[in-house]
Design a protein around this motif. Structure first.
Motif, PDB file in Angstrom:
ATOM      1  N   GLU A   1       0.868  -1.172   0.000  1.00 53.13           N
ATOM      2  CA  GLU A   1       0.000   0.000   0.000  1.00 53.13           C
ATOM      3  C   GLU A   1       0.903   1.220   0.000  1.00 53.13           C
ATOM      4  N   VAL A   2       0.356   2.359  -0.355  1.00 54.42           N
ATOM      5  CA  VAL A   2       1.045   3.629  -0.145  1.00 54.42           C
ATOM      6  C   VAL A   2       0.219   4.399   0.872  1.00 54.42           C
ATOM      7  N   GLN A   3       0.868   4.797   1.955  1.00 48.64           N
ATOM      8  CA  GLN A   3       0.196   5.622   2.946  1.00 48.64           C
ATOM      9  C   GLN A   3       0.463   7.088   2.632  1.00 48.64           C
ATOM     10  N   VAL A   4      -0.585   7.905   2.733  1.00 48.65           N
ATOM     11  CA  VAL A   4      -0.467   9.352   2.574  1.00 48.65           C
ATOM     12  C   VAL A   4      -0.475   9.927   3.984  1.00 48.65           C
ATOM     13  N   ARG A   5       0.595  10.625   4.334  1.00 46.46           N
ATOM     14  CA  ARG A   5       0.756  11.141   5.691  1.00 46.46           C
ATOM     15  C   ARG A   5       0.967  12.649   5.676  1.00 46.46           C
ATOM     16  N   PRO A   6       0.584  13.312   6.771  1.00 46.44           N
ATOM     17  CA  PRO A   6       0.810  14.759   6.852  1.00 46.44           C
ATOM     18  C   PRO A   6       2.300  15.086   6.909  1.00 46.44           C
ATOM     19  N   ARG A   7       2.635  16.296   6.557  1.00 44.38           N
ATOM     20  CA  ARG A   7       4.006  16.793   6.717  1.00 44.38           C
ATOM     21  C   ARG A   7       4.125  17.407   8.105  1.00 44.38           C
ATOM     22  N   SER A   8       5.132  17.014   8.842  1.00 44.02           N
ATOM     23  CA  SER A   8       5.279  17.467  10.227  1.00 44.02           C
ATOM     24  C   SER A   8       5.472  18.980  10.334  1.00 44.02           C
ATOM     25  N   GLY A   9       6.165  19.575   9.386  1.00 44.46           N
ATOM     26  CA  GLY A   9       6.377  21.028   9.419  1.00 44.46           C
ATOM     27  C   GLY A   9       5.075  21.800   9.302  1.00 44.46           C
ATOM     28  N   LEU A  10       4.193  21.366   8.401  1.00 45.22           N
ATOM     29  CA  LEU A  10       2.892  22.034   8.260  1.00 45.22           C
ATOM     30  C   LEU A  10       2.048  21.857   9.518  1.00 45.22           C
ATOM     31  N   ALA A  11       2.144  20.671  10.123  1.00 46.30           N
ATOM     32  CA  ALA A  11       1.371  20.404  11.337  1.00 46.30           C
ATOM     33  C   ALA A  11       1.842  21.284  12.492  1.00 46.30           C
ATOM     34  N   LEU A  12       3.145  21.340  12.714  1.00 46.47           N
ATOM     35  CA  LEU A  12       3.681  22.099  13.837  1.00 46.47           C
ATOM     36  C   LEU A  12       3.541  23.601  13.643  1.00 46.47           C
ATOM     37  N   LYS A  13       3.932  24.093  12.489  1.00 47.28           N
ATOM     38  CA  LYS A  13       3.969  25.544  12.264  1.00 47.28           C
ATOM     39  C   LYS A  13       2.600  26.155  11.993  1.00 47.28           C
ATOM     40  N   TYR A  14       1.695  25.387  11.339  1.00 48.82           N
ATOM     41  CA  TYR A  14       0.435  25.986  10.879  1.00 48.82           C
ATOM     42  C   TYR A  14      -0.825  25.236  11.310  1.00 48.82           C
ATOM     43  N   GLY A  15      -0.685  24.079  11.952  1.00 50.44           N
ATOM     44  CA  GLY A  15      -1.864  23.311  12.354  1.00 50.44           C
ATOM     45  C   GLY A  15      -2.547  22.621  11.187  1.00 50.44           C
ATOM     46  N   ILE A  16      -1.804  22.356  10.111  1.00 45.36           N
ATOM     47  CA  ILE A  16      -2.362  21.727   8.916  1.00 45.36           C
ATOM     48  C   ILE A  16      -2.084  20.229   8.973  1.00 45.36           C
ATOM     49  N   SER A  17      -3.122  19.423   8.802  1.00 44.26           N
ATOM     50  CA  SER A  17      -2.981  17.975   8.859  1.00 44.26           C
ATOM     51  C   SER A  17      -3.855  17.354   7.775  1.00 44.26           C
ATOM     52  N   MET A  18      -4.137  16.085   7.945  1.00 45.46           N
ATOM     53  CA  MET A  18      -5.027  15.364   7.034  1.00 45.46           C
ATOM     54  C   MET A  18      -6.207  14.834   7.836  1.00 45.46           C
ATOM     55  N   ALA A  19      -7.381  14.880   7.249  1.00 49.95           N
ATOM     56  CA  ALA A  19      -8.587  14.436   7.951  1.00 49.95           C
ATOM     57  C   ALA A  19      -8.625  12.923   8.115  1.00 49.95           C
ATOM     58  N   ASN A  20      -7.888  12.190   7.310  1.00 48.51           N
ATOM     59  CA  ASN A  20      -7.889  10.719   7.380  1.00 48.51           C
ATOM     60  C   ASN A  20      -6.469  10.183   7.449  1.00 48.51           C
ATOM     61  N   THR A  21      -5.729  10.632   8.428  1.00 51.63           N
ATOM     62  CA  THR A  21      -4.328  10.242   8.483  1.00 51.63           C
ATOM     63  C   THR A  21      -4.112   8.935   9.229  1.00 51.63           C
ATOM     64  N   PRO A  22      -3.324   7.995   8.709  1.00 43.85           N
ATOM     65  CA  PRO A  22      -2.812   8.056   7.340  1.00 43.85           C
ATOM     66  C   PRO A  22      -3.861   7.595   6.336  1.00 43.85           C
ATOM     67  N   GLY A  23      -3.846   8.183   5.185  1.00 41.30           N
ATOM     68  CA  GLY A  23      -4.694   7.705   4.097  1.00 41.30           C
ATOM     69  C   GLY A  23      -4.041   6.500   3.456  1.00 41.30           C
ATOM     70  N   THR A  24      -4.838   5.580   2.962  1.00 42.17           N
ATOM     71  CA  THR A  24      -4.306   4.376   2.325  1.00 42.17           C
ATOM     72  C   THR A  24      -4.656   4.361   0.848  1.00 42.17           C
ATOM     73  N   ILE A  25      -3.659   4.097   0.030  1.00 40.99           N
ATOM     74  CA  ILE A  25      -3.867   3.874  -1.397  1.00 40.99           C
ATOM     75  C   ILE A  25      -3.653   2.388  -1.627  1.00 40.99           C
ATOM     76  N   ASP A  26      -4.708   1.692  -2.020  1.00 36.32           N
ATOM     77  CA  ASP A  26      -4.655   0.248  -2.230  1.00 36.32           C
ATOM     78  C   ASP A  26      -3.993  -0.091  -3.561  1.00 36.32           C
ATOM     79  N   SER A  27      -3.485  -1.322  -3.651  1.00 36.09           N
ATOM     80  CA  SER A  27      -2.760  -1.740  -4.852  1.00 36.09           C
ATOM     81  C   SER A  27      -3.650  -1.806  -6.090  1.00 36.09           C
ATOM     82  N   ASP A  28      -4.964  -1.917  -5.933  1.00 34.28           N
ATOM     83  CA  ASP A  28      -5.839  -1.996  -7.107  1.00 34.28           C
ATOM     84  C   ASP A  28      -6.458  -0.646  -7.489  1.00 34.28           C
ATOM     85  N   TYR A  29      -6.070   0.444  -6.829  1.00 33.25           N
ATOM     86  CA  TYR A  29      -6.577   1.783  -7.164  1.00 33.25           C
ATOM     87  C   TYR A  29      -5.724   2.382  -8.270  1.00 33.25           C
ATOM     88  N   ARG A  30      -6.361   2.945  -9.277  1.00 32.29           N
ATOM     89  CA  ARG A  30      -5.633   3.531 -10.401  1.00 32.29           C
ATOM     90  C   ARG A  30      -5.963   5.005 -10.625  1.00 32.29           C
TER      91      ARG A  30
END
Length: 145
Positions: free
Chosen positions: A60-89
């Motif tokens: 799988e590929v996990q989509v994760r927030p960037r720590s700098g955006l989280a710490l400095k600006y409070g920016i994250s992801m609503a579904n962290t980590p997001g998962t990209i499955d092997s059959d998604y195109r």
């Protein structure tokens, strides 16, 4: 470090994700937008990346927030980590959320998340009685703060 081949298709003008350092676990991915997006406090938005992948079966590929955006600006992801499955195109999108009290502007080409490749094991669920442990069903802070 072991490498796994992952096929990628990039929209025109999109930079291929790269590891920023030799020991990085995640590749930075950028916002594929034409105009800046203003993300208000507690708002969320799906930000396109212009990237499609063919992930090998068993990964799988996990989509994760960037720590700098989280710490400095409070920016994250609503579904962290997001998962990209092997059959998604389809195109990879990042569900960004602003957890701060201030507006945040996402600019075209800005690094917005990380992509991390992970091995996946599927479960074979078998019904039966569970073994006993000292912890038992205790959870959600049962050991203290």
């Amino acid at each position: 470090m072991e490498k796994v081949v992952v096929k990628v298709v990039l929209e025109e003008g999109v930079q291929k994700p790269v590891y920023m350092t030799e020991g990085s676990a995640g590749m930075d991915v950028r916002a594929n937008i034409k105009e800046p997006i203003t993300l208000g406090s507690l708002e969320r938005v799906l930000v396109p990346t212009g990237i499609k992948m063919e992930i090998p079966v068993g990964y799988e590929v996990q989509v994760r927030p960037r720590s700098g955006l989280a710490l400095k600006y409070g920016i994250s992801m609503a579904n962290t980590p997001g998962t990209i499955d092997s059959d998604y195109r389809g195109e990879i999108g990042v569900i960004m959320i602003n957890l701060s009290k201030e507006d945040f502007v996402i600019t075209p080409g800005e690094r917005i998340a990380q992509l991390v490749l992970g091995k996946v094991y599927q479960m074979d669920l078998v019904e039966g009685e569970l073994s006993q442990t000292e912890r038992g069903e205790g959870g959600f802070g049962h050991t203290g703060k």
